[in-house]
Design a protein around this motif. Structure first.
Motif, PDB file in Angstrom:
ATOM      1  N   ALA A   1     -17.157 -10.116 -19.235  1.00 28.00           N
ATOM      2  CA  ALA A   1     -17.063 -11.492 -18.772  1.00 28.00           C
ATOM      3  C   ALA A   1     -17.800 -11.598 -17.448  1.00 28.00           C
ATOM      4  CB  ALA A   1     -15.599 -11.880 -18.599  1.00 28.00           C
ATOM      5  N   GLU A   2     -18.269 -12.790 -17.143  1.00 25.71           N
ATOM      6  CA  GLU A   2     -18.961 -12.988 -15.866  1.00 25.71           C
ATOM      7  C   GLU A   2     -17.977 -12.736 -14.726  1.00 25.71           C
ATOM      8  OE1 GLU A   2     -21.105 -16.567 -13.483  1.00 25.71           O
ATOM      9  OE2 GLU A   2     -21.511 -16.383 -15.621  1.00 25.71           O
ATOM     10  N   ILE A   3     -18.430 -12.052 -13.725  1.00 22.38           N
ATOM     11  CA  ILE A   3     -17.596 -11.735 -12.567  1.00 22.38           C
ATOM     12  C   ILE A   3     -17.786 -12.836 -11.542  1.00 22.38           C
ATOM     13  CG2 ILE A   3     -17.185 -10.073 -10.717  1.00 22.38           C
ATOM     14  CD1 ILE A   3     -18.307  -7.950 -12.711  1.00 22.38           C
ATOM     15  N   ASP A   4     -16.709 -13.541 -11.205  1.00 19.03           N
ATOM     16  CA  ASP A   4     -16.816 -14.647 -10.257  1.00 19.03           C
ATOM     17  C   ASP A   4     -16.887 -14.105  -8.828  1.00 19.03           C
ATOM     18  OD1 ASP A   4     -13.914 -15.115  -8.868  1.00 19.03           O
ATOM     19  OD2 ASP A   4     -13.730 -14.285 -10.901  1.00 19.03           O
ATOM     20  N   PRO A   5     -17.448 -14.889  -7.900  1.00 17.67           N
ATOM     21  CA  PRO A   5     -17.613 -14.424  -6.514  1.00 17.67           C
ATOM     22  C   PRO A   5     -16.300 -13.994  -5.851  1.00 17.67           C
ATOM     23  CG  PRO A   5     -18.947 -16.371  -6.874  1.00 17.67           C
ATOM     24  CD  PRO A   5     -18.092 -16.188  -8.101  1.00 17.67           C
ATOM     25  N   GLY A   6     -15.206 -14.690  -6.108  1.00 15.19           N
ATOM     26  CA  GLY A   6     -13.921 -14.312  -5.509  1.00 15.19           C
ATOM     27  C   GLY A   6     -13.492 -12.915  -5.914  1.00 15.19           C
ATOM     28  N   THR A   7     -13.635 -12.604  -7.204  1.00 13.50           N
ATOM     29  CA  THR A   7     -13.291 -11.268  -7.699  1.00 13.50           C
ATOM     30  C   THR A   7     -14.230 -10.226  -7.104  1.00 13.50           C
ATOM     31  OG1 THR A   7     -12.444 -12.190  -9.763  1.00 13.50           O
ATOM     32  CG2 THR A   7     -13.052  -9.863  -9.790  1.00 13.50           C
ATOM     33  N   PHE A   8     -15.507 -10.548  -7.029  1.00  9.37           N
ATOM     34  CA  PHE A   8     -16.473  -9.634  -6.437  1.00  9.37           C
ATOM     35  C   PHE A   8     -16.084  -9.294  -5.008  1.00  9.37           C
ATOM     36  CE2 PHE A   8     -20.229  -8.801  -3.880  1.00  9.37           C
ATOM     37  CZ  PHE A   8     -20.829  -7.772  -4.586  1.00  9.37           C
ATOM     38  N   TRP A   9     -15.808 -10.318  -4.168  1.00  9.66           N
ATOM     39  CA  TRP A   9     -15.495 -10.090  -2.756  1.00  9.66           C
ATOM     40  C   TRP A   9     -14.160  -9.375  -2.578  1.00  9.66           C
ATOM     41  CZ3 TRP A   9     -19.159  -9.740   0.437  1.00  9.66           C
ATOM     42  CH2 TRP A   9     -20.296 -10.527   0.320  1.00  9.66           C
ATOM     43  N   ARG A  10     -13.163  -9.682  -3.405  1.00  6.07           N
ATOM     44  CA  ARG A  10     -11.874  -8.968  -3.324  1.00  6.07           C
ATOM     45  C   ARG A  10     -12.053  -7.484  -3.621  1.00  6.07           C
ATOM     46  NH1 ARG A  10     -10.030 -13.392  -5.494  1.00  6.07           N
ATOM     47  NH2 ARG A  10     -10.075 -12.652  -7.619  1.00  6.07           N
ATOM     48  N   THR A  11     -12.847  -7.190  -4.635  1.00  5.02           N
ATOM     49  CA  THR A  11     -13.084  -5.794  -4.992  1.00  5.02           C
ATOM     50  C   THR A  11     -13.882  -5.088  -3.907  1.00  5.02           C
ATOM     51  OG1 THR A  11     -13.028  -6.393  -7.334  1.00  5.02           O
ATOM     52  CG2 THR A  11     -14.006  -4.270  -6.775  1.00  5.02           C
ATOM     53  N   LEU A  12     -14.907  -5.730  -3.386  1.00  9.40           N
ATOM     54  CA  LEU A  12     -15.690  -5.144  -2.306  1.00  9.40           C
ATOM     55  C   LEU A  12     -14.824  -4.926  -1.071  1.00  9.40           C
ATOM     56  CD1 LEU A  12     -18.529  -4.180  -1.609  1.00  9.40           C
ATOM     57  CD2 LEU A  12     -18.982  -6.460  -0.697  1.00  9.40           C
ATOM     58  N   GLY A  13     -13.853  -5.800  -0.843  1.00  6.08           N
ATOM     59  CA  GLY A  13     -12.950  -5.683   0.299  1.00  6.08           C
ATOM     60  C   GLY A  13     -12.064  -4.457   0.252  1.00  6.08           C
ATOM     61  N   ALA A  14     -11.980  -3.796  -0.893  1.00  7.63           N
ATOM     62  CA  ALA A  14     -11.196  -2.565  -1.009  1.00  7.63           C
ATOM     63  C   ALA A  14     -11.902  -1.384  -0.355  1.00  7.63           C
ATOM     64  CB  ALA A  14     -10.910  -2.259  -2.482  1.00  7.63           C
ATOM     65  N   ARG A  15     -13.142  -1.604   0.080  1.00  8.44           N
ATOM     66  CA  ARG A  15     -13.917  -0.570   0.772  1.00  8.44           C
ATOM     67  C   ARG A  15     -13.876  -0.877   2.265  1.00  8.44           C
ATOM     68  NH1 ARG A  15     -20.391  -0.728   1.012  1.00  8.44           N
ATOM     69  NH2 ARG A  15     -19.758  -2.738   1.776  1.00  8.44           N
ATOM     70  N   ALA A  16     -13.409   0.064   3.056  1.00 11.89           N
ATOM     71  CA  ALA A  16     -13.421  -0.106   4.508  1.00 11.89           C
ATOM     72  C   ALA A  16     -14.857   0.000   5.004  1.00 11.89           C
ATOM     73  CB  ALA A  16     -12.555   0.956   5.172  1.00 11.89           C
ATOM     74  N   ILE A  17     -15.243  -0.916   5.891  1.00  8.21           N
ATOM     75  CA  ILE A  17     -16.605  -0.971   6.397  1.00  8.21           C
ATOM     76  C   ILE A  17     -16.573  -0.982   7.921  1.00  8.21           C
ATOM     77  CG2 ILE A  17     -18.749  -2.305   6.442  1.00  8.21           C
ATOM     78  CD1 ILE A  17     -17.735  -3.739   3.916  1.00  8.21           C
ATOM     79  N   GLY A  18     -17.378  -0.138   8.539  1.00  7.84           N
ATOM     80  CA  GLY A  18     -17.539  -0.216   9.982  1.00  7.84           C
ATOM     81  C   GLY A  18     -18.242  -1.515  10.325  1.00  7.84           C
TER      82      GLY A  18
END
Length: 170
Positions: free
Chosen positions: A6-23
């Motif tokens: 299924a197409e991945i919506d921007p909200g899901t994309f950003w939530r998943t990316l947010g699981a990575r800690a970033i300096g």
């Protein structure tokens, strides 16, 4: 089995990316209108030989014009005490343009891009290539100058929030 995802919506994309800690980094340049910059959560190394960095810049970000005009950018790694600088460059403080540089002390290295004096580390880069992908410009640059403080804890972005300091192992 071949399922069409299924197409991945921007909200899901950003939530998943947010699981990575970033300096947290501030990416800066010196433009015709003065210093410019943004909170750069998509800054990364490409290779150490030759030393190369990349930043992803949304086309709506006003600093993109300055980076492209000047042909340089600096990636400033923020320390745990630089939350006020992160807020200035993220828009949370209501500042824009050169007013963002009122927070903290600034200098330059090799290219003339503004460099945050209290950064944990800085890569000062000359633009080599710009790759367009959707609404993003991926700007690749050769490192022309570096600065590293050697102490301090990082300011980290995790799950949509700023996290102060992750103690370095001794």
């Amino acid at each position: 089995m071949t399922d069409t995802p299924a197409e991945i919506d921007p909200g899901t994309f950003w939530r998943t990316l947010g699981a990575r800690a970033i300096g947290m980094t501030v990416v800066t340049a010196d433009s015709e209108e003065g210093p410019t910059g943004f909170l750069g959560l998509s800054a990364a190394h490409v290779t150490a030989s030759p030393p190369t960095m990349l930043v992803s810049i949304d086309k709506k970000t006003s600093a993109l014009k300055g980076v492209l005009e000047s042909g340089h950018f600096a990636v400033n790694f923020l320390d745990a005490e630089a939350g006020h600088v992160a807020d200035a460059f993220s828009g949370k403080a209501g500042l824009s343009g050169a007013d963002r540089f009122l927070e903290g002390e600034w200098t330059t290295l090799a290219t003339g891009a503004p460099v945050y004096k209290n950064a944990l580390g800085v890569f000062d880069c000359a633009v080599d290539e710009v790759i367009t992908r959707g609404d993003i410009s991926i700007v690749v640059g050769t490192v022309k100058g570096v600065s590293s403080r050697g102490d301090g804890d990082p300011l980290v972005f995790f799950r949509g929030k700023t996290v102060k300091g992750v103690a370095a192992p001794e």
